[in-house]
Design an enzyme around this catalytic site. Sequence first.
Site, PDB file in Angstrom:
ATOM      1  N   HIS A 168      45.605  55.629  61.091  1.00 48.73           N
ATOM      2  CA  HIS A 168      44.856  54.962  60.026  1.00 48.73           C
ATOM      3  C   HIS A 168      45.144  53.455  60.046  1.00 48.73           C
ATOM      4  O   HIS A 168      46.060  52.973  59.380  1.00 48.73           O
ATOM      5  CB  HIS A 168      45.246  55.546  58.665  1.00 48.73           C
ATOM      6  CG  HIS A 168      44.324  55.143  57.554  1.00 48.73           C
ATOM      7  ND1 HIS A 168      43.908  56.029  56.587  1.00 48.73           N
ATOM      8  CD2 HIS A 168      43.730  53.966  57.251  1.00 48.73           C
ATOM      9  CE1 HIS A 168      43.112  55.400  55.726  1.00 48.73           C
ATOM     10  NE2 HIS A 168      42.993  54.148  56.126  1.00 48.73           N
ATOM     11  N   HIS A 225      43.127  49.386  60.287  1.00 48.96           N
ATOM     12  CA  HIS A 225      41.908  48.574  60.199  1.00 48.96           C
ATOM     13  C   HIS A 225      42.096  47.370  61.119  1.00 48.96           C
ATOM     14  O   HIS A 225      42.902  46.489  60.827  1.00 48.96           O
ATOM     15  CB  HIS A 225      41.673  48.124  58.756  1.00 48.96           C
ATOM     16  CG  HIS A 225      41.492  49.263  57.804  1.00 48.96           C
ATOM     17  ND1 HIS A 225      40.260  49.812  57.519  1.00 48.96           N
ATOM     18  CD2 HIS A 225      42.387  49.993  57.098  1.00 48.96           C
ATOM     19  CE1 HIS A 225      40.401  50.813  56.664  1.00 48.96           C
ATOM     20  NE2 HIS A 225      41.695  50.933  56.394  1.00 48.96           N
ATOM     21  N   ASP A 269      36.106  55.854  55.567  1.00 49.32           N
ATOM     22  CA  ASP A 269      37.255  55.297  54.857  1.00 49.32           C
ATOM     23  C   ASP A 269      36.900  54.007  54.138  1.00 49.32           C
ATOM     24  O   ASP A 269      36.245  53.129  54.684  1.00 49.32           O
ATOM     25  CB  ASP A 269      38.407  55.033  55.823  1.00 49.32           C
ATOM     26  CG  ASP A 269      39.641  54.549  55.091  1.00 49.32           C
ATOM     27  OD1 ASP A 269      40.079  55.254  54.164  1.00 49.32           O
ATOM     28  OD2 ASP A 269      40.142  53.466  55.420  1.00 49.32           O
ATOM     29  N   HIS A 315      38.560  59.600  52.890  1.00 46.57           N
ATOM     30  CA  HIS A 315      39.006  58.738  51.796  1.00 46.57           C
ATOM     31  C   HIS A 315      38.477  59.391  50.526  1.00 46.57           C
ATOM     32  O   HIS A 315      37.264  59.446  50.313  1.00 46.57           O
ATOM     33  CB  HIS A 315      38.415  57.336  51.980  1.00 46.57           C
ATOM     34  CG  HIS A 315      38.680  56.397  50.851  1.00 46.57           C
ATOM     35  ND1 HIS A 315      39.507  55.306  50.981  1.00 46.57           N
ATOM     36  CD2 HIS A 315      38.228  56.366  49.570  1.00 46.57           C
ATOM     37  CE1 HIS A 315      39.552  54.649  49.831  1.00 46.57           C
ATOM     38  NE2 HIS A 315      38.769  55.270  48.965  1.00 46.57           N
ATOM     39  N   ASN A 372      44.494  50.222  47.968  1.00 45.76           N
ATOM     40  CA  ASN A 372      43.718  51.355  47.468  1.00 45.76           C
ATOM     41  C   ASN A 372      43.927  52.566  48.371  1.00 45.76           C
ATOM     42  O   ASN A 372      43.610  52.481  49.558  1.00 45.76           O
ATOM     43  CB  ASN A 372      42.224  50.999  47.433  1.00 45.76           C
ATOM     44  CG  ASN A 372      41.403  52.047  46.702  1.00 45.76           C
ATOM     45  OD1 ASN A 372      41.910  52.731  45.827  1.00 45.76           O
ATOM     46  ND2 ASN A 372      40.135  52.160  47.048  1.00 45.76           N
ATOM     47  N   ASP A 414      47.870  52.616  57.033  1.00 42.38           N
ATOM     48  CA  ASP A 414      46.694  52.018  56.398  1.00 42.38           C
ATOM     49  C   ASP A 414      46.758  50.495  56.519  1.00 42.38           C
ATOM     50  O   ASP A 414      46.481  49.768  55.566  1.00 42.38           O
ATOM     51  CB  ASP A 414      46.558  52.459  54.940  1.00 42.38           C
ATOM     52  CG  ASP A 414      45.191  52.139  54.350  1.00 42.38           C
ATOM     53  OD1 ASP A 414      44.300  51.687  55.103  1.00 42.38           O
ATOM     54  OD2 ASP A 414      45.008  52.326  53.127  1.00 42.38           O
TER      55      ASP A 414
END
Length: 426
Positions: free
Chosen positions: A59, A61, A151, A178, A276, A303
């Site tokens: 996970h 980004h 997500d 998500h 979040n 994340d």
Amino acid sequence: MRTVYRNASIFEGGRFVTGDLVVDGGRIVSVGGEAADGGADRTVDLGGLHLLPGLVDVHVHLREPGFTQKETIATGTAAAAHGGYTTVCAMPNLNPAPDSPATLGVELAAIGRDARVKVIPYGCITMGQRGAGELVDFAALALDVVGFSDDGRGVQSEALMEEAMRRAAAVRKPIVAHCEVDDLLRGGYIHDGEYCREHGHRGISSESEWRQVERDIALAERTGCQYHVCHVSTRESVELVRRARACGLAVSCETAPHYLLLCDEDLQEEGRFKMNPPLRSRADRDALREGVLDGTIEVIATDHAPHTAEEKSRGLAGSAMGIVGLECAFPLLYTYLVKPGMLTLERLVELMSLNPRRIFGLGGGLQAGQPADFTVMDLGAEYEIDPAAFLSMGHATPFAGWRVGGRTMLTVVDGREAYRDPAFGR
């Protein structure tokens, strides 16, 4: 080139043993024991440092394409290698979103050009990654993605999610969800708890997460889809996954280091504490720890969500959601869970490497014939987390200044060095 890594504490057969690792042509030749000197092009003496299977983060980004002011494939994977990761799975909130072979191709081209570690993308669940509307062509994307996720957005329609699960099951890929009920958010941005009420903020209820987890588990049972819950943060979600696993469903979940080490009592009026899902209550944090200990939570992911300094400078109310984590996850968990005896080092390796490989079908590990993907850690190194030393473009972390032990000295991917600490001799 044949390389012998000597005198390491190697993770082998679920435990650490002293021995050597031999690599040739990008693959592992042998693990453990004492390697013969003959035929080696290069010998690296590790001096008793710990050699682990490469960490895996399911996970992250990486922000490219579309948001390269926040992060790029090059900087994000440099950060991953710095943190000991050899494989990362990239979330699809990009521009263009990877919702077709053409748009996915833009991301794959950037990965092929600039990635320092292995990057496997997710495909969207819905067109435009909107959490609503039209589903993607699952079959057209399946060969090039690790799974399907929207997500950043929960799929709001039960009927749409059920059909998505049926299509994902047909191509044997997981839905990675998500979980967030939009109608229960009510403008919130931190946990709806005591800190929120005392400081005049708007809260995000725990129900906004666990209500959708509950719905999706029922759909997974109905459809036979493999289902994985992203960034679990509430005690109710942990219990729902625990019950699903007890029933034999193909359900798994992850949590992140910040949910295991912090709670809303630790909040400060700074953007580096905003993500979040939000930091929840102490009771939620303790339930997450128990879920890790009893095997309900099988994966720890970061994340990793970089933003610009300006986007994170607006306090709790105004800052963008998301913190970075690739470069400090392992030392934080080693220092604050393993060293106090709450978790074993072997269990941490399972959570950060073995389990994500197994659940997502990624293969690899420290076995002869497998790709030479591993990381070398100096568990005796002690230092303070300094975001200025990160290779990521994002520096927002609530752990700045924390004292940790455990430093990545070497990260090897397919037999080549993806990261080497400047203090680690050749």
